[in-house]
Every structure is written in C-alpha cells, then in structure tokens.
Design a protein around this motif. Sequence first.
Motif, PDB file in Angstrom:
ATOM      1  N   ASP A  29       0.813  -1.218   0.000  1.00 51.11           N
ATOM      2  CA  ASP A  29       0.000   0.000   0.000  1.00 51.11           C
ATOM      3  C   ASP A  29       0.849   1.272   0.000  1.00 51.11           C
ATOM      4  O   ASP A  29       0.351   2.360  -0.282  1.00 51.11           O
ATOM      5  CB  ASP A  29      -0.952   0.006   1.193  1.00 51.11           C
ATOM      6  CG  ASP A  29      -0.235  -0.036   2.529  1.00 51.11           C
ATOM      7  OD1 ASP A  29       0.811  -0.709   2.631  1.00 51.11           O
ATOM      8  OD2 ASP A  29      -0.723   0.605   3.478  1.00 51.11           O
ATOM      9  N   LYS A  30       2.118   1.137   0.261  1.00 49.48           N
ATOM     10  CA  LYS A  30       3.032   2.287   0.287  1.00 49.48           C
ATOM     11  C   LYS A  30       3.861   2.403  -0.989  1.00 49.48           C
ATOM     12  O   LYS A  30       4.779   3.213  -1.057  1.00 49.48           O
ATOM     13  CB  LYS A  30       3.992   2.171   1.486  1.00 49.48           C
ATOM     14  CG  LYS A  30       3.300   2.136   2.821  1.00 49.48           C
ATOM     15  CD  LYS A  30       2.717   3.472   3.136  1.00 49.48           C
ATOM     16  CE  LYS A  30       2.139   3.495   4.533  1.00 49.48           C
ATOM     17  NZ  LYS A  30       1.522   4.771   4.834  1.00 49.48           N
ATOM     18  N   LYS A  31       3.555   1.610  -2.012  1.00 45.69           N
ATOM     19  CA  LYS A  31       4.415   1.564  -3.199  1.00 45.69           C
ATOM     20  C   LYS A  31       4.565   2.911  -3.905  1.00 45.69           C
ATOM     21  O   LYS A  31       5.567   3.144  -4.552  1.00 45.69           O
ATOM     22  CB  LYS A  31       3.931   0.497  -4.180  1.00 45.69           C
ATOM     23  CG  LYS A  31       2.637   0.809  -4.855  1.00 45.69           C
ATOM     24  CD  LYS A  31       2.236  -0.302  -5.788  1.00 45.69           C
ATOM     25  CE  LYS A  31       0.895   0.013  -6.424  1.00 45.69           C
ATOM     26  NZ  LYS A  31       0.418  -1.104  -7.217  1.00 45.69           N
ATOM     27  N   ASN A  32       3.621   3.800  -3.753  1.00 41.72           N
ATOM     28  CA  ASN A  32       3.728   5.112  -4.393  1.00 41.72           C
ATOM     29  C   ASN A  32       4.260   6.195  -3.459  1.00 41.72           C
ATOM     30  O   ASN A  32       4.283   7.369  -3.810  1.00 41.72           O
ATOM     31  CB  ASN A  32       2.371   5.526  -4.965  1.00 41.72           C
ATOM     32  CG  ASN A  32       1.943   4.613  -6.097  1.00 41.72           C
ATOM     33  OD1 ASN A  32       2.750   4.218  -6.926  1.00 41.72           O
ATOM     34  ND2 ASN A  32       0.678   4.256  -6.121  1.00 41.72           N
ATOM     35  N   SER A  33       4.695   5.789  -2.284  1.00 40.94           N
ATOM     36  CA  SER A  33       5.229   6.735  -1.302  1.00 40.94           C
ATOM     37  C   SER A  33       6.732   6.893  -1.467  1.00 40.94           C
ATOM     38  O   SER A  33       7.427   5.931  -1.770  1.00 40.94           O
ATOM     39  CB  SER A  33       4.970   6.234   0.124  1.00 40.94           C
ATOM     40  OG  SER A  33       3.598   6.092   0.360  1.00 40.94           O
ATOM     41  N   PRO A  34       7.243   8.095  -1.252  1.00 39.73           N
ATOM     42  CA  PRO A  34       8.698   8.264  -1.231  1.00 39.73           C
ATOM     43  C   PRO A  34       9.277   7.545  -0.014  1.00 39.73           C
ATOM     44  O   PRO A  34       8.638   7.452   1.032  1.00 39.73           O
ATOM     45  CB  PRO A  34       8.903   9.777  -1.096  1.00 39.73           C
ATOM     46  CG  PRO A  34       7.569  10.413  -1.238  1.00 39.73           C
ATOM     47  CD  PRO A  34       6.535   9.358  -1.068  1.00 39.73           C
ATOM     48  N   LYS A  36      11.435   8.471   2.027  1.00 39.34           N
ATOM     49  CA  LYS A  36      11.574   9.368   3.183  1.00 39.34           C
ATOM     50  C   LYS A  36      10.301   9.449   4.030  1.00 39.34           C
ATOM     51  O   LYS A  36      10.359   9.817   5.192  1.00 39.34           O
ATOM     52  CB  LYS A  36      11.995  10.771   2.746  1.00 39.34           C
ATOM     53  CG  LYS A  36      10.956  11.524   1.946  1.00 39.34           C
ATOM     54  CD  LYS A  36      11.473  12.899   1.536  1.00 39.34           C
ATOM     55  CE  LYS A  36      10.435  13.636   0.733  1.00 39.34           C
ATOM     56  NZ  LYS A  36       9.543  14.441   1.523  1.00 39.34           N
ATOM     57  N   ASP A  37       9.166   9.076   3.440  1.00 42.62           N
ATOM     58  CA  ASP A  37       7.900   9.131   4.180  1.00 42.62           C
ATOM     59  C   ASP A  37       7.567   7.823   4.899  1.00 42.62           C
ATOM     60  O   ASP A  37       6.559   7.749   5.594  1.00 42.62           O
ATOM     61  CB  ASP A  37       6.748   9.484   3.234  1.00 42.62           C
ATOM     62  CG  ASP A  37       6.825  10.913   2.738  1.00 42.62           C
ATOM     63  OD1 ASP A  37       7.593  11.717   3.312  1.00 42.62           O
ATOM     64  OD2 ASP A  37       6.119  11.235   1.760  1.00 42.62           O
ATOM     65  N   LEU A  38       8.379   6.803   4.745  1.00 46.22           N
ATOM     66  CA  LEU A  38       8.120   5.523   5.395  1.00 46.22           C
ATOM     67  C   LEU A  38       8.560   5.555   6.850  1.00 46.22           C
ATOM     68  O   LEU A  38       9.490   6.273   7.206  1.00 46.22           O
ATOM     69  CB  LEU A  38       8.874   4.400   4.677  1.00 46.22           C
ATOM     70  CG  LEU A  38       8.549   4.172   3.211  1.00 46.22           C
ATOM     71  CD1 LEU A  38       9.446   3.079   2.637  1.00 46.22           C
ATOM     72  CD2 LEU A  38       7.084   3.827   3.007  1.00 46.22           C
ATOM     73  N   GLN A  42       8.911   0.208   8.167  1.00 48.09           N
ATOM     74  CA  GLN A  42       8.610   0.074   6.736  1.00 48.09           C
ATOM     75  C   GLN A  42       9.885   0.166   5.909  1.00 48.09           C
ATOM     76  O   GLN A  42      10.038  -0.558   4.925  1.00 48.09           O
ATOM     77  CB  GLN A  42       7.605   1.147   6.305  1.00 48.09           C
ATOM     78  CG  GLN A  42       6.230   0.924   6.868  1.00 48.09           C
ATOM     79  CD  GLN A  42       5.321   2.121   6.703  1.00 48.09           C
ATOM     80  OE1 GLN A  42       5.774   3.271   6.631  1.00 48.09           O
ATOM     81  NE2 GLN A  42       4.026   1.870   6.666  1.00 48.09           N
ATOM     82  N   LYS A  43      10.799   1.029   6.308  1.00 49.15           N
ATOM     83  CA  LYS A  43      12.085   1.122   5.608  1.00 49.15           C
ATOM     84  C   LYS A  43      12.856  -0.182   5.738  1.00 49.15           C
ATOM     85  O   LYS A  43      13.457  -0.654   4.772  1.00 49.15           O
ATOM     86  CB  LYS A  43      12.922   2.280   6.153  1.00 49.15           C
ATOM     87  CG  LYS A  43      12.420   3.637   5.739  1.00 49.15           C
ATOM     88  CD  LYS A  43      13.256   4.742   6.349  1.00 49.15           C
ATOM     89  CE  LYS A  43      12.660   6.098   6.025  1.00 49.15           C
ATOM     90  NZ  LYS A  43      13.360   7.183   6.702  1.00 49.15           N
TER      91      LYS A  43
END
Length: 80
Positions: A29-34, A36-38, A42-43
Amino acid sequence: MAELCRVTASLYKEAADPFALLARFGIADKKNSPVKDLSGGQKQRLFIVLALIPDPEVVFGRTDNRAGRKSTAGGMENTF
C-alpha cells in the motif's frame, strides 16, 4: 518506492517480482510513497525486499526482539 523496486529488478536477468515481495512484507500500500515518508519499520521491510529482488540463494539476517516486537521478529523468521 515503486520506481526504486523497478530499477533494482531491472539490474538482474532473473529477478523476483518486487510488487509480490512488497505485498508479502505488508508494504504494498506504500508503493507510491517516497522512501523518506516511510516509518522505520517500513524502511527495514523495504530494504529486505530490495535484498530479495535478485532471488538470492542465501540470505543472512538477524532478528532483534529486545524491544518486545516478537510478532514482527516471528514474521521475519517465518519468511526466511
């Protein structure tokens, strides 16, 4: 994050599906997130995904459950 996974996969003749790996580690669900926003966790999961894209025969890892995160550590051990 999706672009990073695509570029990483493009470096290998036979790469694992990065988007299947993202789903397997619960961050699709985070595939479109930069990146730096994880969150920190998640990182960490993204870095594991990036390490698994070349479909390595051997993976060395260490789980740390000192913080009481046994559910996360157990999930990682089951995956490997």
